[in-house]
Design an enzyme around this catalytic site. Structure first.
Site, PDB file in Angstrom:
ATOM      1  N   THR A  98       0.718  -1.125  -0.048  1.00 46.46           N
ATOM      2  CA  THR A  98       0.004  -0.103   0.038  1.00 46.46           C
ATOM      3  C   THR A  98       0.906   1.112   0.145  1.00 46.46           C
ATOM      4  O   THR A  98       1.663   1.275   1.070  1.00 46.46           O
ATOM      5  CB  THR A  98      -0.867  -0.097   1.134  1.00 46.46           C
ATOM      6  OG1 THR A  98      -1.827  -1.299   1.284  1.00 46.46           O
ATOM      7  CG2 THR A  98      -1.967   1.399   1.011  1.00 46.46           C
ATOM      8  N   LYS A 173      -7.372   1.804  -2.990  1.00 38.44           N
ATOM      9  CA  LYS A 173      -6.908   1.163  -1.841  1.00 38.44           C
ATOM     10  C   LYS A 173      -6.603   1.962  -0.425  1.00 38.44           C
ATOM     11  O   LYS A 173      -7.231   1.739   0.704  1.00 38.44           O
ATOM     12  CB  LYS A 173      -5.432   0.278  -1.966  1.00 38.44           C
ATOM     13  CG  LYS A 173      -4.668  -0.126  -0.665  1.00 38.44           C
ATOM     14  CD  LYS A 173      -5.523  -1.507  -0.120  1.00 38.44           C
ATOM     15  CE  LYS A 173      -4.884  -1.840   1.317  1.00 38.44           C
ATOM     16  NZ  LYS A 173      -5.695  -2.729   1.948  1.00 38.44           N
ATOM     17  N   LYS A 241       0.040   4.764   8.532  1.00 31.86           N
ATOM     18  CA  LYS A 241       0.842   5.276   7.394  1.00 31.86           C
ATOM     19  C   LYS A 241      -0.304   5.343   6.118  1.00 31.86           C
ATOM     20  O   LYS A 241      -0.357   6.276   5.416  1.00 31.86           O
ATOM     21  CB  LYS A 241       1.731   4.032   6.812  1.00 31.86           C
ATOM     22  CG  LYS A 241       2.140   4.211   5.688  1.00 31.86           C
ATOM     23  CD  LYS A 241       1.823   3.419   4.369  1.00 31.86           C
ATOM     24  CE  LYS A 241       1.846   1.800   4.753  1.00 31.86           C
ATOM     25  NZ  LYS A 241       1.085   0.999   3.675  1.00 31.86           N
TER      26      LYS A 241
HETATM   27  P1  NAP Z   1       5.187  -6.248   7.551  1.00 32.68           P
HETATM   28  O1  NAP Z   1       4.994  -7.825   8.168  1.00 32.68           O
HETATM   29  O2  NAP Z   1       5.508  -5.416   8.596  1.00 32.68           O
HETATM   30  O3  NAP Z   1       6.359  -6.536   6.647  1.00 32.68           O
HETATM   31  C1  NAP Z   1       6.900  -5.304   6.047  1.00 32.68           C
HETATM   32  C2  NAP Z   1       7.974  -5.944   5.072  1.00 32.68           C
HETATM   33  O4  NAP Z   1       8.638  -4.914   4.401  1.00 32.68           O
HETATM   34  C3  NAP Z   1       9.144  -6.760   5.591  1.00 32.68           C
HETATM   35  O5  NAP Z   1       9.421  -7.765   4.339  1.00 32.68           O
HETATM   36  C4  NAP Z   1      10.234  -5.641   5.768  1.00 32.68           C
HETATM   37  O6  NAP Z   1      11.380  -6.336   6.070  1.00 32.68           O
HETATM   38  C5  NAP Z   1      10.074  -4.882   4.449  1.00 32.68           C
HETATM   39  N1  NAP Z   1      10.517  -3.404   4.824  1.00 32.68           N
HETATM   40  C6  NAP Z   1      10.154  -2.558   5.571  1.00 32.68           C
HETATM   41  N2  NAP Z   1      11.087  -1.579   5.643  1.00 32.68           N
HETATM   42  C7  NAP Z   1      11.939  -1.783   4.423  1.00 32.68           C
HETATM   43  C8  NAP Z   1      13.062  -1.052   3.928  1.00 32.68           C
HETATM   44  N3  NAP Z   1      13.146   0.161   4.116  1.00 32.68           N
HETATM   45  N4  NAP Z   1      13.494  -1.685   3.094  1.00 32.68           N
HETATM   46  C9  NAP Z   1      13.329  -3.000   2.643  1.00 32.68           C
HETATM   47  N5  NAP Z   1      12.342  -3.773   3.125  1.00 32.68           N
HETATM   48  C10 NAP Z   1      11.557  -3.163   4.068  1.00 32.68           C
HETATM   49  O7  NAP Z   1       4.121  -5.689   6.787  1.00 32.68           O
HETATM   50  P2  NAP Z   1       2.648  -6.371   6.048  1.00 32.68           P
HETATM   51  O8  NAP Z   1       1.500  -6.576   6.904  1.00 32.68           O
HETATM   52  O9  NAP Z   1       3.508  -7.830   5.161  1.00 32.68           O
HETATM   53  O10 NAP Z   1       2.495  -5.385   4.862  1.00 32.68           O
HETATM   54  C11 NAP Z   1       3.094  -5.130   3.569  1.00 32.68           C
HETATM   55  C12 NAP Z   1       2.344  -4.130   2.825  1.00 32.68           C
HETATM   56  O11 NAP Z   1       1.137  -4.606   2.507  1.00 32.68           O
HETATM   57  C13 NAP Z   1       2.113  -2.905   3.492  1.00 32.68           C
HETATM   58  O12 NAP Z   1       2.231  -1.816   2.436  1.00 32.68           O
HETATM   59  C14 NAP Z   1       0.779  -2.993   3.988  1.00 32.68           C
HETATM   60  O13 NAP Z   1       0.195  -1.564   4.289  1.00 32.68           O
HETATM   61  C15 NAP Z   1       0.204  -3.646   2.918  1.00 32.68           C
HETATM   62  N6  NAP Z   1      -1.062  -4.610   3.451  1.00 32.68           N
HETATM   63  C16 NAP Z   1      -1.126  -5.249   4.649  1.00 32.68           C
HETATM   64  C17 NAP Z   1      -2.420  -6.009   5.001  1.00 32.68           C
HETATM   65  C18 NAP Z   1      -2.189  -6.777   6.167  1.00 32.68           C
HETATM   66  O14 NAP Z   1      -3.304  -7.092   6.707  1.00 32.68           O
HETATM   67  N7  NAP Z   1      -1.086  -7.162   6.906  1.00 32.68           N
HETATM   68  C19 NAP Z   1      -3.296  -6.020   4.148  1.00 32.68           C
HETATM   69  C20 NAP Z   1      -3.418  -5.378   2.930  1.00 32.68           C
HETATM   70  C21 NAP Z   1      -2.229  -4.583   2.609  1.00 32.68           C
HETATM   71  P3  NAP Z   1      12.161  -6.596   7.290  1.00 32.68           P
HETATM   72  O15 NAP Z   1      11.743  -8.063   7.392  1.00 32.68           O
HETATM   73  O16 NAP Z   1      13.518  -6.657   6.784  1.00 32.68           O
HETATM   74  O17 NAP Z   1      11.694  -5.633   8.067  1.00 32.68           O
END
Ligand code: NAP
Length: 290
Positions: A98, A173, A241
């Site tokens: 997102t 989104k 965010k």
């Molecule tokens: P998450 O579990 O916090 O994972 C975040 C990912 O981003 C990890 O692989 C992290 O790597 C990586 N990352 C963060 N900062 C970084 C940087 N500066 N450089 C490179 N990699 C970086 O988040 P998530 O829930 O999977 O969400 C991922 C995306 O999907 C987000 O944009 C979120 O808004 C969206 N989303 C999430 C959901 C949900 O229900 N969770 C639903 C729809 C959409 P590290 O492991 O090294 O920290």
């Protein structure tokens, strides 16, 4: 026809689930994660773990990034070790994070310069939907690119919808998530009022949980509250965010999101209280407190 080689960049809650789903559907896969330890379980099951996004994208026909925010996406795609540097012309590039519309457009232009097709393809659905192929993809980009992406996205999603040109998926989104954020913030404040006013908490929850306001989102919050389990399916800092990105985007086209501003305040207050890494539903723990 054989399935295309896919690279998943980012193995967090969502990217990790998507990678597992692609493996179970028989797609050849390469993965990358900034923190290498999170990728070890994939290496242990024979999946190639790249050392850089560049190395991952060089191996794939379809590259999907799923990372936290604009800054994370930028660091995944750009720079000498970035995925754009490794992608051969003609590679299909998607970002399912997102992220902001402005960043999506910059990324799409950079991909085009490399001779690659780029799609913004964010999702609704959360942790269990990512690993079971039940996400809802909202796709922005060309119709031809969308057709090419359909095979992989259909393995990951129950619904794959082409919204329009580049940035359309990102925008819908953000619209979806700012409303979710407002709803969650309001409900958190409602519970703060219940708690402060001496109303019977269980009976109040029974009323609120069985009324028109009990959307799937509010039901998720009620479940977290009921079990006192705020393990993140959707981290609170990411909801924060999304509300901020939506406010910026709406401001760009002259639409003030008057309900989103106080909701952002409620969420920022929760982040300041150290709840950012918990589930978004943990906003109930901070609302009503200075
Ligand atoms: P998450 O579990 O916090 O994972 C975040 C990912 O981003 C990890 O692989 C992290 O790597 C990586 N990352 C963060 N900062 C970084 C940087 N500066 N450089 C490179 N990699 C970086 O988040 P998530 O829930 O999977 O969400 C991922 C995306 O999907 C987000 O944009 C979120 O808004 C969206 N989303 C999430 C959901 C949900 O229900 N969770 C639903 C729809 C959409 P590290 O492991 O090294 O920290």
């Amino acid at each position: 026809m054989s399935k295309p080689h896919v690279a998943i960049l980012g193995l967090g809650i969502m990217g990790g689930g998507m990678a597992s789903r692609l493996v179970s559907m028989g797609f050849p896969l390469t993965v990358y994660n900034r923190t290498r330890e999170k990728a070890e379980r994939y290496a242990a099951s024979g999946i190639f773990v790249a050392n850089t996004p560049r190395e991952a994208s060089a191996r794939a026909k379809v590259v999907i990034a799923m990372v936290a925010d604009d800054a994370a996406s930028r660091s995944i795609w750009f720079g000498p070790a970035g995925a754009l540097a490794g992608a051969a012309p003609g590679t299909l590039l998607l970002d399912s994070s997102t992220i902001s519309v402005a960043w999506v457009k910059e990324l799409a232009a950079a991909a085009m310069e490399k001779g690659c097709e780029f799609l913004d393809a964010p999702v609704t659905g959360t942790k269990p939907h990512a690993s079971s192929g039940e996400l809802f993809f909202m796709v922005g980009g060309s119709a031809a690119g969308f057709d090419r992406a359909r095979e992989v996205l259909s393995a990951l999603g129950r619904e794959v919808l082409h919204l329009g040109p580049s940035g359309s998926g990102a925008l819908i989104k953000l619209i979806n998530n700012f409303v979710c954020g407002v709803e969650a913030a309001s409900f958190a404040e409602a519970m703060a009022l219940v708690n402060a006013s001496g109303l019977d908490r269980e009976k109040s929850i029974s009323v609120l949980g069985n009324s028109a306001l009990a959307s799937p989102l509010i039901k998720r919050m009620l479940t977290s509250m009921g079990t006192n389990d705020f393990t993140p399916n959707f981290p609170l800092k990411l909801m924060t965010k999304d509300i901020g990105y939506a406010i910026n985007e709406a401001g760009r086209v002259g639409v003030p999101l008057r309900t989103a501003l106080p909701a952002l305040d409620v969420f920022k207050n929760a982040v300041e209280k150290g709840l950012g890494d918990q589930d978004f539903s943990a906003v109930v723990k901070a609302a009503g407190k200075k």
